[in-house]
Scaffold this active site. Structure first.
Site, PDB file in Angstrom:
ATOM      1  N   TYR A  53       0.848  -1.183   0.000  1.00  0.00           N
ATOM      2  CA  TYR A  53       0.000   0.000   0.000  1.00  0.00           C
ATOM      3  C   TYR A  53       0.890   1.241   0.000  1.00  0.00           C
ATOM      4  O   TYR A  53       1.560   1.536   0.990  1.00  0.00           O
ATOM      5  CB  TYR A  53      -0.937   0.023   1.206  1.00  0.00           C
ATOM      6  CG  TYR A  53      -2.000  -1.056   1.202  1.00  0.00           C
ATOM      7  CD1 TYR A  53      -2.235  -1.854   0.085  1.00  0.00           C
ATOM      8  CD2 TYR A  53      -2.794  -1.284   2.324  1.00  0.00           C
ATOM      9  CE1 TYR A  53      -3.208  -2.836   0.088  1.00  0.00           C
ATOM     10  CE2 TYR A  53      -3.776  -2.262   2.332  1.00  0.00           C
ATOM     11  CZ  TYR A  53      -3.972  -3.041   1.210  1.00  0.00           C
ATOM     12  OH  TYR A  53      -4.937  -4.017   1.228  1.00  0.00           O
ATOM     13  N   SER A 207     -13.504  -4.403  -0.059  1.00  0.00           N
ATOM     14  CA  SER A 207     -14.369  -3.751  -1.045  1.00  0.00           C
ATOM     15  C   SER A 207     -15.838  -4.070  -0.817  1.00  0.00           C
ATOM     16  O   SER A 207     -16.555  -4.430  -1.759  1.00  0.00           O
ATOM     17  CB  SER A 207     -13.966  -4.147  -2.470  1.00  0.00           C
ATOM     18  OG  SER A 207     -14.578  -3.301  -3.427  1.00  0.00           O
ATOM     19  N   GLY A 212     -17.261   1.811  -4.195  1.00  0.00           N
ATOM     20  CA  GLY A 212     -18.128   2.986  -4.163  1.00  0.00           C
ATOM     21  C   GLY A 212     -19.425   2.817  -4.937  1.00  0.00           C
ATOM     22  O   GLY A 212     -20.350   3.620  -4.786  1.00  0.00           O
ATOM     23  N   LEU A 214     -21.873   0.753  -4.576  1.00  0.00           N
ATOM     24  CA  LEU A 214     -23.046   0.479  -3.741  1.00  0.00           C
ATOM     25  C   LEU A 214     -23.407   1.634  -2.810  1.00  0.00           C
ATOM     26  O   LEU A 214     -24.405   1.558  -2.092  1.00  0.00           O
ATOM     27  CB  LEU A 214     -22.814  -0.801  -2.934  1.00  0.00           C
ATOM     28  CG  LEU A 214     -22.705  -2.072  -3.784  1.00  0.00           C
ATOM     29  CD1 LEU A 214     -22.206  -3.242  -2.949  1.00  0.00           C
ATOM     30  CD2 LEU A 214     -24.049  -2.401  -4.435  1.00  0.00           C
ATOM     31  N   LYS A 217     -23.428   6.662  -5.318  1.00  0.00           N
ATOM     32  CA  LYS A 217     -22.851   7.919  -5.813  1.00  0.00           C
ATOM     33  C   LYS A 217     -22.826   8.019  -7.334  1.00  0.00           C
ATOM     34  O   LYS A 217     -22.654   9.102  -7.883  1.00  0.00           O
ATOM     35  CB  LYS A 217     -21.433   8.090  -5.268  1.00  0.00           C
ATOM     36  CG  LYS A 217     -20.422   7.095  -5.814  1.00  0.00           C
ATOM     37  CD  LYS A 217     -18.985   7.436  -5.396  1.00  0.00           C
ATOM     38  CE  LYS A 217     -18.792   7.312  -3.907  1.00  0.00           C
ATOM     39  NZ  LYS A 217     -17.370   7.533  -3.531  1.00  0.00           N
TER      40      LYS A 217
END
Length: 343
Positions: A53, A207, A212, A214, A217
């Protein structure tokens, strides 16, 4: 916040885990620190990161925060992952004893700790014998470097092979598996979830909002723009706009989530998170947030229990299409038999 044990272990974790893939990338250090503070203030105790990451930056940010918050640090269960490339050499990746030794030491250094609560293998390595990986992990447990280990992105047969190999050698056994799992991506229910239930391994879904999607947006046939993952990169990996927008099932699921959210008086994101948390074998749901506001909305799902009829509606509309065999009705019926009673 609610709490449960970490898979079959005796360690207690919050049922919402803070994912930190955004740290050092989509969230700068100041924002990352506020996210950590908000999460801890809400009762969160479980933080997930990985060496890849932001090429170690996420671990470094967490390490500096832990050192500046020693009392909070004592209550946090920290997990990181190793497997993917951290250099350009042929041994700078994989699940070999050589690479994992260096990867674990580097993660401990970046996090500023001497011990990890949970160390996860980020993906299967078809080159390294499973015995080599498991023996390293057992040694790491015995030496006090880690308390437990788990896997991420493993298939069902891979998890079972690892669990049964560890059992046969009397080595420490895995406690978690971290897969992608949400209302749009449910294929793990065919093999991975049953494998986890059989092996007694806890699921840590990543996830849970499908990148995003669900959260509600995005709008149908309107390419995302602005400060969002798909707004910045519409072709982003498995979350890419084009393929999902073209699937009718995507919008049927999103609409059903929105309907349930209205019925429950909550947000779409909270409904999607609550659905994942209610599924078999799930230990803790990983929340990935770019901002404090996103985190606050997600945290509100911790105490949300969806009504049974809402769970059924969501499960029905999101059921992944499958052929009749082996995962459809014919295949599901095949292994079952009735108990014949005489007399």
């Amino acid at each position: 916040m609610r709490y449960t044990t970490l898979g079959p272990s005796g360690t207690v974790v919050s049922t919402q885990c803070l994912g930190t893939m955004t740290f050092g990338a989509e969230a700068d250090e100041e924002t990352s620190g506020r996210i950590l503070e908000e999460y801890v203030a809400a009762g969160g105790t479980f933080v997930d990161t990985a060496d890849v990451y932001s090429k170690g930056t996420s671990e470094e940010i967490i390490g500096r925060w832990l050192r500046s918050h020693p009392e909070d640090a004592r209550q946090l269960v920290i997990t990181t992952k190793g497997r993917f490339p951290m250099g350009t050499g042929p041994n700078d990746l994989g699940l070999s004893r050589r690479h994992l030794r260096m990867a674990l030491e580097d993660s401990l250094r970046r996090l500023g700790v001497e011990h990890l609560d949970l160390y996860q293998m980020h993906a299967w390595d078809g080159l390294t014998p499973i015995e080599e990986t498991l023996r390293f992990l057992d040694d790491a447990v015995s030496s006090g470097k880690i308390s437990y280990y788990g896997f991420s992105n493993y298939l069902g047969w891979q998890l079972v092979k690892a669990a049964e190999t560890a059992k046969a050698h009397h080595w420490s056994r895995p406690v978690t598996l971290q897969p992608q799992y949400n209302l749009l991506v449910r294929d793990i229910e065919h093999e991975v979830v049953p494998a986890c239930l059989d092996a007694g391994v806890g699921l840590l879904p990543w996830s849970p909002l499908a990148g995003g999607w669900l959260s509600g947006k995005y709008q149908r046939d309107q390419t995302p723009s602005g400060a969002s993952r798909l707004g910045e990169d519409p072709n982003r990996g498995m979350e890419a706009w084009g393929p999902r927008n073209a699937e009718e099932r995507t919008w049927q699921v999103i609409e059903e989530v929105a309907d349930v959210a209205r019925d429950e008086g909550v947000t779409s994101a909270q409904v999607a998170l609550a659905w994942v948390a209610a599924q078999p074998a799930v230990t803790s749901v990983i929340l990935g947030a770019r901002t404090v506001d996103q985190l606050r909305d997600n945290l509100a799902a911790a105490d949300l229990e969806l009504a049974p009829e809402h769970l059924d509606r969501l499960s029905e509309v999101s059921a992944p299409p499958v052929p009749d065999y082996p995962y459809g009705p014919a295949g599901v019926r095949q292994p079952h038999r009735a108990l014949i009673q005489e007399g």
